[in-house]
Write a protein that holds these residues in place. Structure first.
Motif, PDB file in Angstrom:
ATOM      1  N   ASP A 164     -14.676  -4.737   4.063  1.00 45.84           N
ATOM      2  CA  ASP A 164     -14.666  -3.308   3.757  1.00 45.84           C
ATOM      3  C   ASP A 164     -15.966  -2.691   4.282  1.00 45.84           C
ATOM      4  N   ARG A 165     -15.934  -1.409   4.536  1.00 43.06           N
ATOM      5  CA  ARG A 165     -17.037  -0.749   5.240  1.00 43.06           C
ATOM      6  C   ARG A 165     -18.351  -0.786   4.464  1.00 43.06           C
ATOM      7  N   ARG A 166     -18.263  -0.949   3.147  1.00 46.18           N
ATOM      8  CA  ARG A 166     -19.492  -0.944   2.343  1.00 46.18           C
ATOM      9  C   ARG A 166     -20.042  -2.356   2.127  1.00 46.18           C
ATOM     10  N   GLY A 167     -19.318  -3.346   2.646  1.00 43.59           N
ATOM     11  CA  GLY A 167     -19.773  -4.726   2.482  1.00 43.59           C
ATOM     12  C   GLY A 167     -19.566  -5.252   1.087  1.00 43.59           C
ATOM     13  N   MET A 168     -18.663  -4.609   0.307  1.00 47.80           N
ATOM     14  CA  MET A 168     -18.422  -5.020  -1.071  1.00 47.80           C
ATOM     15  C   MET A 168     -16.936  -5.295  -1.283  1.00 47.80           C
ATOM     16  N   VAL A 169     -16.643  -6.163  -2.228  1.00 48.92           N
ATOM     17  CA  VAL A 169     -15.251  -6.424  -2.597  1.00 48.92           C
ATOM     18  C   VAL A 169     -14.777  -5.290  -3.499  1.00 48.92           C
ATOM     19  N   GLN A 170     -13.669  -4.661  -3.151  1.00 42.62           N
ATOM     20  CA  GLN A 170     -13.170  -3.523  -3.912  1.00 42.62           C
ATOM     21  C   GLN A 170     -12.161  -3.975  -4.969  1.00 42.62           C
ATOM     22  N   THR A 171     -12.130  -3.275  -6.049  1.00 43.74           N
ATOM     23  CA  THR A 171     -11.192  -3.612  -7.128  1.00 43.74           C
ATOM     24  C   THR A 171      -9.846  -2.922  -6.934  1.00 43.74           C
ATOM     25  N   SER A 172      -9.862  -1.754  -6.316  1.00 44.96           N
ATOM     26  CA  SER A 172      -8.603  -1.077  -6.000  1.00 44.96           C
ATOM     27  C   SER A 172      -8.107  -1.579  -4.653  1.00 44.96           C
ATOM     28  N   SER A 173      -6.869  -1.202  -4.272  1.00 49.04           N
ATOM     29  CA  SER A 173      -6.304  -1.688  -3.008  1.00 49.04           C
ATOM     30  C   SER A 173      -7.089  -1.133  -1.835  1.00 49.04           C
ATOM     31  N   PRO A 174      -7.867  -1.968  -1.186  1.00 44.91           N
ATOM     32  CA  PRO A 174      -8.644  -1.489  -0.045  1.00 44.91           C
ATOM     33  C   PRO A 174      -7.763  -1.384   1.195  1.00 44.91           C
ATOM     34  N   VAL A 175      -8.303  -0.701   2.176  1.00 44.64           N
ATOM     35  CA  VAL A 175      -7.570  -0.491   3.425  1.00 44.64           C
ATOM     36  C   VAL A 175      -8.171  -1.397   4.498  1.00 44.64           C
ATOM     37  N   GLY A 186      -7.286 -19.967  -7.010  1.00 39.96           N
ATOM     38  CA  GLY A 186      -5.873 -19.676  -7.250  1.00 39.96           C
ATOM     39  C   GLY A 186      -5.618 -18.226  -7.579  1.00 39.96           C
ATOM     40  N   LYS A 187      -6.526 -17.348  -7.232  1.00 45.39           N
ATOM     41  CA  LYS A 187      -6.385 -15.936  -7.567  1.00 45.39           C
ATOM     42  C   LYS A 187      -6.150 -15.087  -6.319  1.00 45.39           C
ATOM     43  N   ILE A 188      -5.318 -14.052  -6.501  1.00 47.25           N
ATOM     44  CA  ILE A 188      -5.189 -13.020  -5.474  1.00 47.25           C
ATOM     45  C   ILE A 188      -6.432 -12.145  -5.592  1.00 47.25           C
ATOM     46  N   VAL A 189      -7.353 -12.292  -4.632  1.00 50.83           N
ATOM     47  CA  VAL A 189      -8.627 -11.586  -4.755  1.00 50.83           C
ATOM     48  C   VAL A 189      -8.542 -10.158  -4.230  1.00 50.83           C
ATOM     49  N   THR A 190      -7.626  -9.905  -3.298  1.00 47.78           N
ATOM     50  CA  THR A 190      -7.513  -8.563  -2.745  1.00 47.78           C
ATOM     51  C   THR A 190      -6.089  -8.286  -2.292  1.00 47.78           C
ATOM     52  N   GLU A 191      -5.613  -7.074  -2.571  1.00 52.59           N
ATOM     53  CA  GLU A 191      -4.355  -6.594  -2.007  1.00 52.59           C
ATOM     54  C   GLU A 191      -4.703  -5.550  -0.952  1.00 52.59           C
ATOM     55  N   TRP A 192      -4.525  -5.912   0.291  1.00 53.73           N
ATOM     56  CA  TRP A 192      -4.902  -5.051   1.409  1.00 53.73           C
ATOM     57  C   TRP A 192      -3.722  -4.206   1.871  1.00 53.73           C
ATOM     58  N   LYS A 193      -4.052  -2.984   2.304  1.00 56.91           N
ATOM     59  CA  LYS A 193      -3.034  -2.082   2.844  1.00 56.91           C
ATOM     60  C   LYS A 193      -3.248  -1.869   4.339  1.00 56.91           C
ATOM     61  N   PHE A 194      -2.123  -1.751   5.069  1.00 60.52           N
ATOM     62  CA  PHE A 194      -2.194  -1.369   6.480  1.00 60.52           C
ATOM     63  C   PHE A 194      -2.228   0.154   6.564  1.00 60.52           C
ATOM     64  N   GLU A 195      -3.251   0.669   7.244  1.00 56.49           N
ATOM     65  CA  GLU A 195      -3.374   2.121   7.359  1.00 56.49           C
ATOM     66  C   GLU A 195      -4.061   2.473   8.672  1.00 56.49           C
ATOM     67  N   LYS A 196      -3.585   3.539   9.303  1.00 56.85           N
ATOM     68  CA  LYS A 196      -4.219   4.021  10.534  1.00 56.85           C
ATOM     69  C   LYS A 196      -4.320   5.540  10.485  1.00 56.85           C
ATOM     70  N   ASP A 197      -5.525   6.030  10.696  1.00 56.37           N
ATOM     71  CA  ASP A 197      -5.779   7.477  10.686  1.00 56.37           C
ATOM     72  C   ASP A 197      -5.286   8.130   9.402  1.00 56.37           C
ATOM     73  N   GLY A 198      -5.496   7.444   8.280  1.00 57.98           N
ATOM     74  CA  GLY A 198      -5.131   7.997   6.982  1.00 57.98           C
ATOM     75  C   GLY A 198      -3.662   7.904   6.632  1.00 57.98           C
ATOM     76  N   THR A 199      -2.854   7.257   7.482  1.00 54.30           N
ATOM     77  CA  THR A 199      -1.416   7.147   7.237  1.00 54.30           C
ATOM     78  C   THR A 199      -1.026   5.688   7.034  1.00 54.30           C
ATOM     79  N   ASP A 200      -0.239   5.420   5.989  1.00 52.49           N
ATOM     80  CA  ASP A 200       0.249   4.065   5.755  1.00 52.49           C
ATOM     81  C   ASP A 200       1.186   3.656   6.890  1.00 52.49           C
ATOM     82  N   ILE A 201       1.012   2.435   7.386  1.00 52.65           N
ATOM     83  CA  ILE A 201       1.897   1.918   8.431  1.00 52.65           C
ATOM     84  C   ILE A 201       2.354   0.516   8.039  1.00 52.65           C
TER      85      ILE A 201
END
Length: 635
Positions: A391-402, A340-355
């Motif tokens: 994620d590219r490192r194969g780890m769950v990130q605590t900050s908003s990953p891309v 019942g937890k939000i485990v990750t808040e993902w962001k949409f991003e392309k070439d370093g720009t939020d989309i």
């Protein structure tokens, strides 16, 4: 379901209430229709000779009733009584006339001389003017329905009206003029053959001239896929009704395994899947961001508009609009259903720009069942892409990953994508604001293999069969069913997802409400969410289509719609339109209508249960073959 119309048992425009002889067209209409202004008593007929005499007299009466100086003479009827047992047609004008007028605004119609010919007028738009009572813009909002055998058209304009023509050629001329005016209002071009080729393209001339279209694929597919006869009448029976928990339902995520999920602005209600529908488990998962308050930048500050099951249906991906009233989102939230937890808040991003993205969907029809799946598709106005939650490192990130943009294309401009869906193999169909529907293969999102032209109305939702052979597009006033099959130069049958279809492309078919039902649904209630029934493996076939409008769930028999000999298509001009459906009514506006996965269909049912969600409850309906007993739902 079968061949029934939407108002079984009521005296409606779909029945034989216009009682004219098919050949003579001379039997008294006043015997069957009540006059709005006068009482009329029919004369008893005592012998065959009396009948012959009366028919001849009435034929003369109809001939003389037309004012020789009155151009475009018609008889006007009005439907009264709404959705009640007393509903009926009354005569509004025994003899009046119609005219197509070009104006800059509807109110200007009264300033046009009825004797003027506006065919060569420039600027403005076309309206239909009937006597002193009707002034309506020519558009699909009129919900015009043709009855060629009765020389009659029904339509909606602040009420339901019918025009009855005195001669066959008058009827045909009206229909042709209406379709030409509609074309010009939609595309801003005269309805010439040259302009139709310009709009539709030479390969799609069958869309502009359905009478010359190649319909063999509709028939071929019908023969190959439906080898068993249709069972008797199919009835919907109410099985379960589940009240919403902790707020109104916003969306439904149907599972193909044990559970389905009702999403609102504060959490997810878990329900159990059964062979007769979905039923509550008493479990409610409240959104929890790792035990912390949802961050101020989180999209969960607004109600999720899309919930996507992933990873063997153990995770929900929730997409919320960035701004209220707008579909675009800057990211998604990944909910672990078990914790019942939000485990990750993902962001949409392309070439370093939020989309942003306006819609998301699974990679394939069945990919939500893959426990290891980490990718999904995204759509924006001019973008089509695939996203990866790893994620590219194969780890769950605590900050908003891309999210990782794995593949896709950002179009320069002009595509105006609105919605999309995937086939069983991951081919993509995309609907656009201009009505175009594009097909992308599994190998490229850059260039569409096939682009079907629009009919002038935006595509608000799109679905496709598992095998990719059929597409269902939803517009505000109708659904469009497209066959993607074609025969290549080697004689092999393929779909438009895999190659260019050539110039023998079948004309689409339209699924519409009758004018009476469209008026009952309400002017502001539009079709939304048209879908096929749900299968996720080869060899299984979708059997029904369902869409929602206002308080109605509308269900079509897929085999019946594909049958070119179906009664709805007789005596029609233009694209074939089907009006035979089952109508299920609720007491409040419906959020979503969807069939459960086909595996939940029981042996005596032709289909899996139908799930209908309103803001405060969700109801399941099973479909019988007409032989068993059950509780009948309210119609």
């Amino acid at each position: 379901m079968g061949g029934s119309h939407s108002r079984e048992g009521l005296d409606l425009s779909d029945s034989d209430d216009y009682e004219e002889d098919r050949d003579e067209q001379s039997e008294s209409e006043e015997e069957k229709y009540e006059d709005a202004k006068e009482d009329h008593t029919s004369v008893p007929i005592k012998a065959v000779d009396d009948l012959d005499s009366k028919l001849k007299a009435l034929k003369l009466k109809y001939s003389s009733a037309q004012n020789p100086n009155l151009k475009n003479a018609v008889k006007l009827y009005l439907y009264v009584g709404g959705n009640t047992p007393k509903a009926k047609w009354i005569v509004s004008d025994k003899v009046t006339s119609y005219k197509f007028v070009k104006v800059s605004k509807v109110e200007d119609a009264d300033d046009v001389d009825d004797d003027e010919d506006d065919d060569e007028s420039s600027g403005g738009f076309w309206i239909l003017k009937v006597g002193s009572k009707i002034r309506a813009r020519v558009s699909t909002d009129l919900q015009l329905k043709m009855f060629g055998d009765q020389r009659r058209v029904d339509f909606v304009d602040s009420g339901v009206w019918a025009l009855k023509f005195f001669l066959d050629e008058d009827y045909r001329e009206f229909v042709t003029r209406f379709q030409n005016c509609l074309f010009e209002n939609v595309y801003g071009l005269k309805a010439s053959d040259e302009n139709k080729v310009k709009v539709y393209g030479k390969d799609f001339i069958g869309w502009a001239k359905p009478e010359v279209a190649d319909d063999t694929m509709w028939e071929k597919e019908d023969d190959e896929l439906w080898r068993t006869p249709v069972r008797g009448r199919n009835d919907l029976m109410e099985e379960f009704e589940e009240a919403a928990s902790d707020g109104g339902i916003q969306s439904v995520a149907l599972g193909a395994l044990d559970n389905s999920f009702l999403v609102n602005d504060s959490g997810v209600q878990v329900v159990k899947n059964f062979s007769h529908g979905i039923h509550g488990k008493g479990v409610y998962v409240k959104f929890d961001n790792g035990g912390k308050r949802v961050s101020s930048g989180s999209s969960l500050n607004l109600t999720p508009q899309k919930a996507l099951l992933m990873r063997g249906e153990s995770n929900l991906v929730l997409m919320c609009p960035e701004k209220e009233g707008k579909p675009h989102s800057t990211g998604v939230n990944q909910l672990d259903i078990e914790t019942g937890k939000i485990v990750t808040e993902w962001k949409f991003e392309k070439d370093g720009t939020d989309i942003t993205m306006r819609d998301i969907t699974n990679d394939t029809k069945g990919s939500q069942l893959d426990p290891s799946g980490t990718t999904f598709l995204g759509l924006d106005d001019n973008r089509l892409s695939q996203w990866d939650m790893r994620d590219r490192r194969g780890m769950v990130q605590t900050s908003s990953p891309v999210l990782h943009w794995t593949q896709g294309h950002q179009f320069s401009r002009g595509t105006n994508f609105q919605c999309f869906a995937t086939t069983g193999d991951g081919s993509i169909v995309v609907g656009s604001l201009d009505g175009k529907i594009r097909l992308y293969s599994t190998t490229s999102m850059r260039q569409a293999k096939t682009a079907f032209p629009g009919l002038g109305s935006p595509i608000t939702h799109v679905d496709v069969t598992y095998d990719g052979k059929w597409i269902l597009g939803t517009t505000d006033t109708y659904l469009i069913l497209i066959c993607t099959l074609f025969t290549d130069k080697d004689g092999k049958t393929k779909t438009g997802f895999s190659g260019r279809m050539g110039n023998k492309i079948p004309a689409p078919r339209l699924l519409k409400l009758t004018p009476v039902d469209a008026h009952t649904a309400g002017k502001d209630n539009k079709f939304h969410g048209g879908r096929f029934s749900w299968v996720t493996e080869s060899g299984k076939q979708e059997r029904h289509l369902v869409a929602t409008v206002g308080k109605f769930s509308v269900i079509w028999d897929f085999q019946q719609v594909k049958n070119s000999a179906h009664e709805c298509y007789r005596n029609q001009q233009g694209l074939k339109s089907c009006y035979c459906y089952k109508l299920m009514t609720k007491n409040e506006s419906i959020i979503e209508s969807r069939f459960m996965h086909e595996k939940f269909a029981v042996s005596n049912s032709p289909e899996a249960p139908l799930v209908v969600a309103t803001p405060m409850k969700v109801t399941s309906f099973s479909m019988s073959d007409g032989k068993g007993k059950g509780r009948q739902t309210r119609f």
